[in-house]
Design a protein around this motif. Sequence first.
Motif, PDB file in Angstrom:
ATOM      1  N   ARG A  48       2.560 -17.742   7.804  1.00 26.14           N
ATOM      2  CA  ARG A  48       3.261 -17.075   7.402  1.00 26.14           C
ATOM      3  C   ARG A  48       4.476 -15.350   7.969  1.00 26.14           C
ATOM      4  NH1 ARG A  48      -0.727 -14.496   4.053  1.00 26.14           N
ATOM      5  NH2 ARG A  48       0.967 -12.374   3.029  1.00 26.14           N
ATOM      6  N   ARG A  95      -8.095  -8.129   4.498  1.00 24.83           N
ATOM      7  CA  ARG A  95      -7.740  -7.472   2.922  1.00 24.83           C
ATOM      8  C   ARG A  95      -8.369  -8.616   1.550  1.00 24.83           C
ATOM      9  NH1 ARG A  95      -0.654  -7.744   1.456  1.00 24.83           N
ATOM     10  NH2 ARG A  95      -1.992 -10.369   1.996  1.00 24.83           N
ATOM     11  N   ARG A 134      13.946 -11.949   1.695  1.00 27.69           N
ATOM     12  CA  ARG A 134      13.268 -12.122   3.197  1.00 27.69           C
ATOM     13  C   ARG A 134      14.430 -13.247   4.334  1.00 27.69           C
ATOM     14  NH1 ARG A 134       7.860 -11.404   0.922  1.00 27.69           N
ATOM     15  NH2 ARG A 134       6.713 -12.280   2.240  1.00 27.69           N
ATOM     16  N   LYS A 167       4.266 -20.643   3.416  1.00 27.18           N
ATOM     17  CA  LYS A 167       6.440 -20.969   2.909  1.00 27.18           C
ATOM     18  C   LYS A 167       6.425 -19.940   1.806  1.00 27.18           C
ATOM     19  CE  LYS A 167       5.158 -25.170   5.065  1.00 27.18           C
ATOM     20  NZ  LYS A 167       5.213 -26.479   3.983  1.00 27.18           N
ATOM     21  N   THR A 191       8.170  -9.414  -5.210  1.00 29.64           N
ATOM     22  CA  THR A 191       8.336 -10.305  -5.877  1.00 29.64           C
ATOM     23  C   THR A 191       7.091 -11.605  -5.279  1.00 29.64           C
ATOM     24  OG1 THR A 191       9.266 -10.795  -3.258  1.00 29.64           O
ATOM     25  CG2 THR A 191      10.929 -10.476  -5.370  1.00 29.64           C
ATOM     26  N   PRO A 209      -0.743   4.306  12.093  1.00 32.46           N
ATOM     27  CA  PRO A 209      -1.619   5.114  11.210  1.00 32.46           C
ATOM     28  C   PRO A 209      -2.518   4.635  10.051  1.00 32.46           C
ATOM     29  CG  PRO A 209       0.490   5.670  12.214  1.00 32.46           C
ATOM     30  CD  PRO A 209       0.800   4.669  11.887  1.00 32.46           C
ATOM     31  N   PHE A 246      -7.608  -3.499  -0.855  1.00 36.78           N
ATOM     32  CA  PHE A 246      -8.880  -3.398  -0.676  1.00 36.78           C
ATOM     33  C   PHE A 246      -8.304  -3.208   0.506  1.00 36.78           C
ATOM     34  CE2 PHE A 246     -10.265  -3.414  -4.894  1.00 36.78           C
ATOM     35  CZ  PHE A 246     -10.829  -1.948  -5.376  1.00 36.78           C
ATOM     36  N   THR A 279       1.201  -1.260  -0.538  1.00 38.27           N
ATOM     37  CA  THR A 279      -0.095   0.278  -0.238  1.00 38.27           C
ATOM     38  C   THR A 279       0.917   1.039  -0.260  1.00 38.27           C
ATOM     39  OG1 THR A 279      -1.614  -1.313   1.167  1.00 38.27           O
ATOM     40  CG2 THR A 279      -2.153   0.842   1.228  1.00 38.27           C
ATOM     41  N   GLY A 315       9.617  -7.074  -0.481  1.00 37.31           N
ATOM     42  CA  GLY A 315       9.541  -7.910   0.351  1.00 37.31           C
ATOM     43  C   GLY A 315      10.428  -9.404  -0.379  1.00 37.31           C
TER      44      GLY A 315
HETATM   45  P1  AP5 Z   1       4.160 -10.975  -0.816  1.00 37.41           P
HETATM   46  O1  AP5 Z   1       3.108 -10.778  -0.852  1.00 37.41           O
HETATM   47  O2  AP5 Z   1       5.738 -10.171  -0.323  1.00 37.41           O
HETATM   48  O3  AP5 Z   1       3.502 -10.764   1.120  1.00 37.41           O
HETATM   49  P2  AP5 Z   1       3.733 -10.074   2.001  1.00 37.41           P
HETATM   50  O4  AP5 Z   1       4.872 -10.116   2.561  1.00 37.41           O
HETATM   51  O5  AP5 Z   1       2.844 -11.332   3.278  1.00 37.41           O
HETATM   52  O6  AP5 Z   1       3.190  -8.758   2.287  1.00 37.41           O
HETATM   53  P3  AP5 Z   1       1.633  -8.355   1.816  1.00 37.41           P
HETATM   54  O7  AP5 Z   1       1.817  -8.624   0.220  1.00 37.41           O
HETATM   55  O8  AP5 Z   1       0.600  -9.716   2.405  1.00 37.41           O
HETATM   56  O9  AP5 Z   1       1.455  -7.203   2.673  1.00 37.41           O
HETATM   57  P4  AP5 Z   1       1.868  -5.607   2.739  1.00 37.41           P
HETATM   58  O10 AP5 Z   1       2.753  -5.957   3.662  1.00 37.41           O
HETATM   59  O11 AP5 Z   1       2.157  -5.796   1.263  1.00 37.41           O
HETATM   60  O12 AP5 Z   1       0.100  -5.336   3.176  1.00 37.41           O
HETATM   61  P5  AP5 Z   1      -0.521  -4.360   1.815  1.00 37.41           P
HETATM   62  O13 AP5 Z   1      -0.329  -3.065   1.778  1.00 37.41           O
HETATM   63  O14 AP5 Z   1      -1.165  -5.289   0.789  1.00 37.41           O
HETATM   64  O15 AP5 Z   1       4.722 -12.702  -0.958  1.00 37.41           O
HETATM   65  C1  AP5 Z   1       3.475 -13.337  -0.998  1.00 37.41           C
HETATM   66  C2  AP5 Z   1       4.181 -14.838  -0.541  1.00 37.41           C
HETATM   67  O16 AP5 Z   1       4.362 -14.826  -2.066  1.00 37.41           O
HETATM   68  C3  AP5 Z   1       5.042 -15.605   0.107  1.00 37.41           C
HETATM   69  O17 AP5 Z   1       4.307 -15.932   1.036  1.00 37.41           O
HETATM   70  C4  AP5 Z   1       6.156 -16.019   0.084  1.00 37.41           C
HETATM   71  O18 AP5 Z   1       5.390 -17.776  -0.138  1.00 37.41           O
HETATM   72  C5  AP5 Z   1       6.445 -15.558  -1.809  1.00 37.41           C
HETATM   73  N1  AP5 Z   1       7.713 -15.056  -1.344  1.00 37.41           N
HETATM   74  C6  AP5 Z   1       7.647 -13.335  -1.508  1.00 37.41           C
HETATM   75  N2  AP5 Z   1       8.572 -12.887  -1.296  1.00 37.41           N
HETATM   76  C7  AP5 Z   1       9.319 -13.663  -1.669  1.00 37.41           C
HETATM   77  C8  AP5 Z   1      10.807 -13.906  -0.791  1.00 37.41           C
HETATM   78  N3  AP5 Z   1      11.842 -13.269  -1.206  1.00 37.41           N
HETATM   79  N4  AP5 Z   1      10.918 -14.918  -0.666  1.00 37.41           N
HETATM   80  C9  AP5 Z   1      10.885 -16.232  -1.067  1.00 37.41           C
HETATM   81  N5  AP5 Z   1       9.496 -16.456  -0.866  1.00 37.41           N
HETATM   82  C10 AP5 Z   1       8.685 -15.261  -1.189  1.00 37.41           C
HETATM   83  O19 AP5 Z   1      -1.753  -3.988   3.022  1.00 37.41           O
HETATM   84  C11 AP5 Z   1      -2.658  -5.257   4.040  1.00 37.41           C
HETATM   85  C12 AP5 Z   1      -4.299  -4.540   4.100  1.00 37.41           C
HETATM   86  O20 AP5 Z   1      -3.655  -4.002   4.634  1.00 37.41           O
HETATM   87  C13 AP5 Z   1      -4.810  -4.573   3.100  1.00 37.41           C
HETATM   88  O21 AP5 Z   1      -6.305  -4.543   2.935  1.00 37.41           O
HETATM   89  C14 AP5 Z   1      -4.514  -3.085   3.230  1.00 37.41           C
HETATM   90  O22 AP5 Z   1      -5.648  -2.113   2.725  1.00 37.41           O
HETATM   91  C15 AP5 Z   1      -4.281  -2.581   4.898  1.00 37.41           C
HETATM   92  N6  AP5 Z   1      -3.951  -1.269   4.667  1.00 37.41           N
HETATM   93  C16 AP5 Z   1      -2.733  -1.046   4.241  1.00 37.41           C
HETATM   94  N7  AP5 Z   1      -2.417  -0.326   4.982  1.00 37.41           N
HETATM   95  C17 AP5 Z   1      -3.147   0.245   5.798  1.00 37.41           C
HETATM   96  C18 AP5 Z   1      -3.085   1.393   6.911  1.00 37.41           C
HETATM   97  N8  AP5 Z   1      -2.193   3.325   7.795  1.00 37.41           N
HETATM   98  N9  AP5 Z   1      -4.386   1.515   7.553  1.00 37.41           N
HETATM   99  C19 AP5 Z   1      -5.483   0.530   7.247  1.00 37.41           C
HETATM  100  N10 AP5 Z   1      -5.403  -0.177   6.512  1.00 37.41           N
HETATM  101  C20 AP5 Z   1      -4.083  -0.638   5.515  1.00 37.41           C
END
Ligand code: AP5
Length: 211
Positions: free
Chosen positions: A166, A122, A88, A57, A31, A194, A132, A15, A85
């Motif tokens: 995760r 999410r 990691r 994983k 990634t 925030p 979203f 985001t 991402g």
């Molecule tokens: P990846 O897609 O990178 O998942 P993640 O790190 O778990 O991160 P997310 O996308 O789940 O969260 P985010 O921090 O981006 O949060 P977001 O902005 O969406 O990786 C997925 C998978 O791929 C891994 O599990 C692994 O299997 C593999 N992988 C990826 N990279 C790898 C690597 N380097 N090595 C090995 N495997 C790898 O926000 C979350 C929610 O909160 C949204 O709904 C958003 O609307 C809301 N939100 C965001 N900010 C706020 C705020 N300030 N206030 C209120 N709501 C908010």
Amino acid sequence: MKLIFLGPPGAGKGTLAAKALEILKVPHISTGNIFRAAIAAKSPLGLKVKDILDSGKLVDDETTTGLVKERLSQDDAQKGYILDGFPRTIPQAEALAVFSAVDKVVNFDIPNDSVLERLGGRRTCRKCGYNFHQVFDKPKQEGICDHCGGEVYTRDDDKPDAISKRLEVYRAQTAPLIGFYRERNLLVDVDARPAVDQVVENFKKSLHISS
Ligand code: AP5
């Protein structure tokens, strides 16, 4: 500017990256997004990683590092990027240091209960990937993306079992990177608790960005 976004799943990295790239004019390289696009396209990479992503994983270091090395060699990444991402694991961070020197590592400081609330609510657009949230950022029309009209769904790894996995993987394999980068004087903490607009302000302040 060459940045890494480091933080637990659901911290808001994607985001904030969507907002930060408008300010910094650099590509957002996620990634997770690369793997999800490969899965949607049913490419050999997608078929290889689908079950790994669904279970929460990590994909192996060699595959992931190879992908990032190739992506960072492209023209648009020469002046800067936001790496979301990756890395990691410590081996990924050591490999990255060989092929690219980052300027700063942005550490998303957020408690566990906020992460669970964000991940649990999410909803993601299958077509454009916009995230979203069922409380904080709802689509105007249930199930339909405001930006591209795509289907809004719950990621398989946002189901309760995969979320627990995760977070466990994050604590064991990714959190040690906080110390790794702090020792190298690259870490910048950003209060990610925030609302989104305030997180953007916190990010700009931490990196001394004036625009
Ligand atoms: P990846 O897609 O990178 O998942 P993640 O790190 O778990 O991160 P997310 O996308 O789940 O969260 P985010 O921090 O981006 O949060 P977001 O902005 O969406 O990786 C997925 C998978 O791929 C891994 O599990 C692994 O299997 C593999 N992988 C990826 N990279 C790898 C690597 N380097 N090595 C090995 N495997 C790898 O926000 C979350 C929610 O909160 C949204 O709904 C958003 O609307 C809301 N939100 C965001 N900010 C706020 C705020 N300030 N206030 C209120 N709501 C908010």
